[in-house]
Design a protein around this motif. Structure first.
Motif, PDB file in Angstrom:
ATOM      1  N   SER A   1      -1.358  13.499  -4.775  1.00 11.45           N
ATOM      2  CA  SER A   1      -0.808  13.375  -3.082  1.00 11.45           C
ATOM      3  C   SER A   1       0.093  12.403  -3.124  1.00 11.45           C
ATOM      4  O   SER A   1       0.984  12.274  -2.103  1.00 11.45           O
ATOM      5  CB  SER A   1      -2.040  13.189  -2.381  1.00 11.45           C
ATOM      6  N   ALA A   2       0.282  11.118  -3.484  1.00  8.65           N
ATOM      7  CA  ALA A   2       1.439  10.144  -3.526  1.00  8.65           C
ATOM      8  C   ALA A   2       2.533  10.823  -4.862  1.00  8.65           C
ATOM      9  O   ALA A   2       3.044   9.757  -4.785  1.00  8.65           O
ATOM     10  CB  ALA A   2       0.771   8.541  -3.566  1.00  8.65           C
ATOM     11  N   GLY A   3       2.143  12.089  -4.970  1.00 12.65           N
ATOM     12  CA  GLY A   3       3.238  11.997  -5.774  1.00 12.65           C
ATOM     13  C   GLY A   3       3.580  11.619  -7.619  1.00 12.65           C
ATOM     14  O   GLY A   3       4.280  11.379  -7.930  1.00 12.65           O
ATOM     15  N   ILE A   4       2.612  10.996  -7.584  1.00  8.99           N
ATOM     16  CA  ILE A   4       2.312  10.540  -8.958  1.00  8.99           C
ATOM     17  C   ILE A   4       1.579  11.389  -9.930  1.00  8.99           C
ATOM     18  O   ILE A   4       0.731  11.753 -10.410  1.00  8.99           O
ATOM     19  CB  ILE A   4       1.478   9.590  -8.932  1.00  8.99           C
ATOM     20  N   GLY A   5       2.565  12.163 -10.592  1.00 14.35           N
ATOM     21  CA  GLY A   5       2.606  12.411 -11.943  1.00 14.35           C
ATOM     22  C   GLY A   5       0.979  12.223 -13.228  1.00 14.35           C
ATOM     23  O   GLY A   5       1.678  11.412 -13.323  1.00 14.35           O
ATOM     24  N   LEU A   6       0.444  13.062 -12.968  1.00 15.20           N
ATOM     25  CA  LEU A   6      -1.004  12.941 -13.960  1.00 15.20           C
ATOM     26  C   LEU A   6      -0.598  12.932 -15.310  1.00 15.20           C
ATOM     27  O   LEU A   6      -0.946  12.034 -16.108  1.00 15.20           O
ATOM     28  CB  LEU A   6      -1.948  14.203 -13.397  1.00 15.20           C
ATOM     29  N   ASP A   7       1.128  13.795 -15.852  1.00 16.46           N
ATOM     30  CA  ASP A   7       0.798  13.609 -17.093  1.00 16.46           C
ATOM     31  C   ASP A   7       1.438  12.266 -17.404  1.00 16.46           C
ATOM     32  O   ASP A   7       1.986  11.906 -18.544  1.00 16.46           O
ATOM     33  CB  ASP A   7       1.905  14.681 -17.409  1.00 16.46           C
TER      34      ASP A   7
ATOM     35  N   LEU B   1     -11.033  12.223  -8.000  1.00 20.08           N
ATOM     36  CA  LEU B   1     -10.834  12.238  -5.949  1.00 20.08           C
ATOM     37  C   LEU B   1      -9.431  11.028  -6.640  1.00 20.08           C
ATOM     38  O   LEU B   1      -8.479  11.409  -5.955  1.00 20.08           O
ATOM     39  CB  LEU B   1     -12.044  11.722  -5.901  1.00 20.08           C
ATOM     40  N   LEU B   2      -9.587  10.237  -7.879  1.00 21.74           N
ATOM     41  CA  LEU B   2      -8.673   9.048  -7.834  1.00 21.74           C
ATOM     42  C   LEU B   2      -7.664  10.444  -8.309  1.00 21.74           C
ATOM     43  O   LEU B   2      -5.871   9.895  -7.712  1.00 21.74           O
ATOM     44  CB  LEU B   2      -8.989   8.524  -8.911  1.00 21.74           C
ATOM     45  N   SER B   3      -8.061  11.168  -9.216  1.00 13.54           N
ATOM     46  CA  SER B   3      -6.606  12.327  -9.639  1.00 13.54           C
ATOM     47  C   SER B   3      -6.055  12.714  -8.598  1.00 13.54           C
ATOM     48  O   SER B   3      -4.688  12.933  -8.433  1.00 13.54           O
ATOM     49  CB  SER B   3      -6.668  13.083 -10.411  1.00 13.54           C
ATOM     50  N   ALA B   4      -6.503  13.368  -7.340  1.00 10.12           N
ATOM     51  CA  ALA B   4      -6.277  14.127  -6.129  1.00 10.12           C
ATOM     52  C   ALA B   4      -6.078  12.948  -5.325  1.00 10.12           C
ATOM     53  O   ALA B   4      -4.372  13.418  -4.938  1.00 10.12           O
ATOM     54  CB  ALA B   4      -7.560  14.563  -5.379  1.00 10.12           C
ATOM     55  N   LEU B   5      -5.943  11.843  -5.133  1.00  6.54           N
ATOM     56  CA  LEU B   5      -4.979  10.817  -4.006  1.00  6.54           C
ATOM     57  C   LEU B   5      -3.332  10.887  -5.385  1.00  6.54           C
ATOM     58  O   LEU B   5      -2.995  10.809  -4.309  1.00  6.54           O
ATOM     59  CB  LEU B   5      -6.130   9.661  -4.523  1.00  6.54           C
ATOM     60  N   LEU B   6      -3.561  10.377  -6.394  1.00  8.67           N
ATOM     61  CA  LEU B   6      -2.181   9.770  -6.870  1.00  8.67           C
ATOM     62  C   LEU B   6      -1.151  10.697  -6.561  1.00  8.67           C
ATOM     63  O   LEU B   6      -0.005  11.187  -6.946  1.00  8.67           O
ATOM     64  CB  LEU B   6      -2.795  10.064  -8.639  1.00  8.67           C
TER      65      LEU B   6
ATOM     66  N   VAL C   1       1.292  -1.380   0.167  1.00  6.08           N
ATOM     67  CA  VAL C   1      -0.370  -0.114   0.324  1.00  6.08           C
ATOM     68  C   VAL C   1       0.646   1.528  -0.127  1.00  6.08           C
ATOM     69  O   VAL C   1       1.654   1.858   1.076  1.00  6.08           O
ATOM     70  CB  VAL C   1      -0.364  -0.326   1.354  1.00  6.08           C
ATOM     71  N   VAL C   2       0.967   1.887  -1.076  1.00  3.94           N
ATOM     72  CA  VAL C   2       1.564   3.280  -0.719  1.00  3.94           C
ATOM     73  C   VAL C   2       0.615   4.983  -0.571  1.00  3.94           C
ATOM     74  O   VAL C   2       1.490   5.089   0.732  1.00  3.94           O
ATOM     75  CB  VAL C   2       1.531   3.901  -2.630  1.00  3.94           C
ATOM     76  N   LEU C   3      -0.440   4.558  -0.613  1.00  2.00           N
ATOM     77  CA  LEU C   3      -1.356   5.055   0.099  1.00  2.00           C
ATOM     78  C   LEU C   3      -3.066   4.876   0.003  1.00  2.00           C
ATOM     79  O   LEU C   3      -3.466   5.285  -1.024  1.00  2.00           O
ATOM     80  CB  LEU C   3      -1.533   7.262  -0.784  1.00  2.00           C
ATOM     81  N   SER C   4      -3.804   5.617   1.292  1.00  2.00           N
ATOM     82  CA  SER C   4      -5.184   5.449   0.989  1.00  2.00           C
ATOM     83  C   SER C   4      -6.284   6.599   1.911  1.00  2.00           C
ATOM     84  O   SER C   4      -5.355   7.403   2.638  1.00  2.00           O
ATOM     85  CB  SER C   4      -5.311   3.727   2.009  1.00  2.00           C
ATOM     86  N   ASP C   5      -6.560   6.137   1.192  1.00  2.00           N
ATOM     87  CA  ASP C   5      -8.309   7.720   1.579  1.00  2.00           C
ATOM     88  C   ASP C   5      -9.453   7.041   2.251  1.00  2.00           C
ATOM     89  O   ASP C   5     -10.297   5.894   0.806  1.00  2.00           O
ATOM     90  CB  ASP C   5      -8.599   8.493   0.564  1.00  2.00           C
ATOM     91  N   ILE C   6      -9.364   6.899   3.514  1.00  2.00           N
ATOM     92  CA  ILE C   6     -10.736   6.393   3.709  1.00  2.00           C
ATOM     93  C   ILE C   6     -11.741   7.139   3.440  1.00  2.00           C
ATOM     94  O   ILE C   6     -13.180   6.096   3.226  1.00  2.00           O
ATOM     95  CB  ILE C   6     -10.679   6.121   5.138  1.00  2.00           C
ATOM     96  N   GLY C   7     -12.120   8.368   3.250  1.00  2.00           N
ATOM     97  CA  GLY C   7     -13.454   9.651   3.253  1.00  2.00           C
ATOM     98  C   GLY C   7     -13.578   8.764   1.480  1.00  2.00           C
ATOM     99  O   GLY C   7     -14.419   8.516   1.624  1.00  2.00           O
TER     100      GLY C   7
END
Length: 409
Positions: free
Chosen positions: A370-376, A363-368, A247-253
């Protein structure tokens, strides 16, 4: 006293007051809000659905009902609707409520009387055929700065053909069914509120499964509740070696999680980067439901039937593609192959069919991010197709990015 305009079928006239009242009634024993319903359906210039319809049981800010228990009149704010939503036509549809648990074969639509702006305009629709279940009775549009209405009488045996034509899912269940569903939703929110509930308790060695999809060569998205309380997580795909995931990052909300594998993944899916109102858009899901019965990837299809989740939660959207346990984490794919959402939950109730929910791509984009995974880095040229894909094409193109998630407590 202002003269009354009596409309006949096909005739049109100017609506002088754009803050318009529309009173409705029927002369037979049926009653609106009990056996009969009304829908205001906003359409674009191509007569496709633009935004959510207004129902007797669900008013909108541009269409309010006078009395929820005994409805008899709408109040329409036409400038607000036409200017803010960009619609070209507003159609009024009268229909017979559908309740599968009731045996009411004799219920049919016979007549509807409409009075606009306190008597300025009147139209009486009468069905000329038997067994009519729905009819488009009025259309409002704007020409040369003036709002106009046209008397219609397009009758159908039901709303299924209309749904296909305007590309939106229409709800024809009676208000008492909605009350039961809302009670079930409230109960489910109470028991499944991720922000307040305690962590899931699992036994040592207990196993369960879900679905994940790759979004770059090393990362996959799945649901938080799929990987929650897991001591070990693995992903599996036919013709590929099993891989352990962290698990890299998780968001309960938002019920979302990013997991990572150490070896490169063969394929991944692009997230949608932007979209307008997607209500009624066709979607396809790919996942691994009921993996105890079959580990084969399964494909289902439906449409986006709502733009919010439980209690108008803006984090989620509602869709109609059938899902089962194990579908959590499945992507919702547009015909272009882009991920518009991720399957999270379903409302289980005897009166609710295909009331399924997905977390939105934003929200999926925002989570990525937050994990430093660039959308580009998520754009894959192999998915850049201008023309919509058929379901078989979409399945063939996307299946290599889908993984069965196995968890052990």
């Amino acid at each position: 006293m202002t003269a009354q305009t009596m409309l006949v079928l096909g005739a049109n006239t100017v609506i002088a007051q754009p803050l318009c009242s529309v009173a409705f009634s029927t002369t037979n024993h049926l009653k609106f809000g009990q056996q009969l319903g009304l829908i205001w359906l906003p359409l674009d210039q191509h007569r496709k659905a633009v935004c959510s319809p207004a129902y007797l049981h669900e008013s909108k800010d541009w269409a309010t009902i006078d009395n929820a228990d005994h409805p008899s009149s709408w109040q329409l704010d036409l400038p607000k609707l036409f200017d803010t939503e960009g619609i070209s036509f507003l159609q009024l549809i009268a229909y017979v409520y559908h309740e599968p648990t009731l045996n009411l074969p004799a219920v049919e639509l016979k007549n509807v009387s409409l009075i606009l702006n306190n008597g300025a305009i009147k139209y009486d629709f009468t069905a000329n055929e038997r067994h009519i279940k729905a009819a488009i009775v009025l259309e409002i549009y704007r020409r040369d700065g003036q709002f106009k209405c046209r008397a219609l009488g397009e009758a159908t045996q039901g709303l299924a053909s209309l749904e296909h034509r305007v590309q939106v899912s229409l709800d024809i269940r009676p208000p008492n069914t909605h009350a039961l569903i809302q009670a079930a939703q409230q109960q489910q929110r109470t028991h499944a509120n991720n922000e307040t509930r305690p962590p899931r308790q699992v036994q040592s060695g207990e196993t369960w499964t879900g679905t994940a999809f790759a979004i770059d060569p090393y990362h996959l998205l799945t649901c938080y509740h799929v990987i929650e309380s897991a001591a070990m997580i693995g992903v599996r795909q036919q013709a590929q070696p099993d891989r352990e995931a962290q698990v890299v990052l998780s968001d309960i909300g938002s019920d979302s999680a990013i997991i990572r594998v150490s070896d490169p993944l063969p394929s991944y899916l692009p997230l949608a980067q932007q979209c307008s109102d997607m209500l009624g858009e066709t979607i396809t899901t790919l996942g691994f439901p009921l993996s105890g019965l079959s580990s084969q990837l399964q494909v289902t299809q439906g449409c986006i039937s709502g733009l919010t989740g439980f209690g108008d939660d803006i984090r989620y959207m509602q869709f109609t593609a059938p899902i089962q346990p194990g579908s959590s984490g499945s992507p919702l794919l547009l015909p272009t192959g882009e991920v518009i959402g991720m399957v999270t939950s379903s409302l289980v109730h005897e009166h609710a069919q295909n009331m399924n929910y997905a977390v939105k791509f934003q929200l999926l984009s925002a989570l990525l991010a937050s994990a430093g995974i660039g959308l580009d880095s998520l754009s894959d040229s192999s998915h850049a197709k201008a023309a919509p894909l058929t379901t078989p094409q979409l399945s063939k193109q996307s299946r290599a990015a889908l993984w069965l998630v196995g968890c052990q407590g």
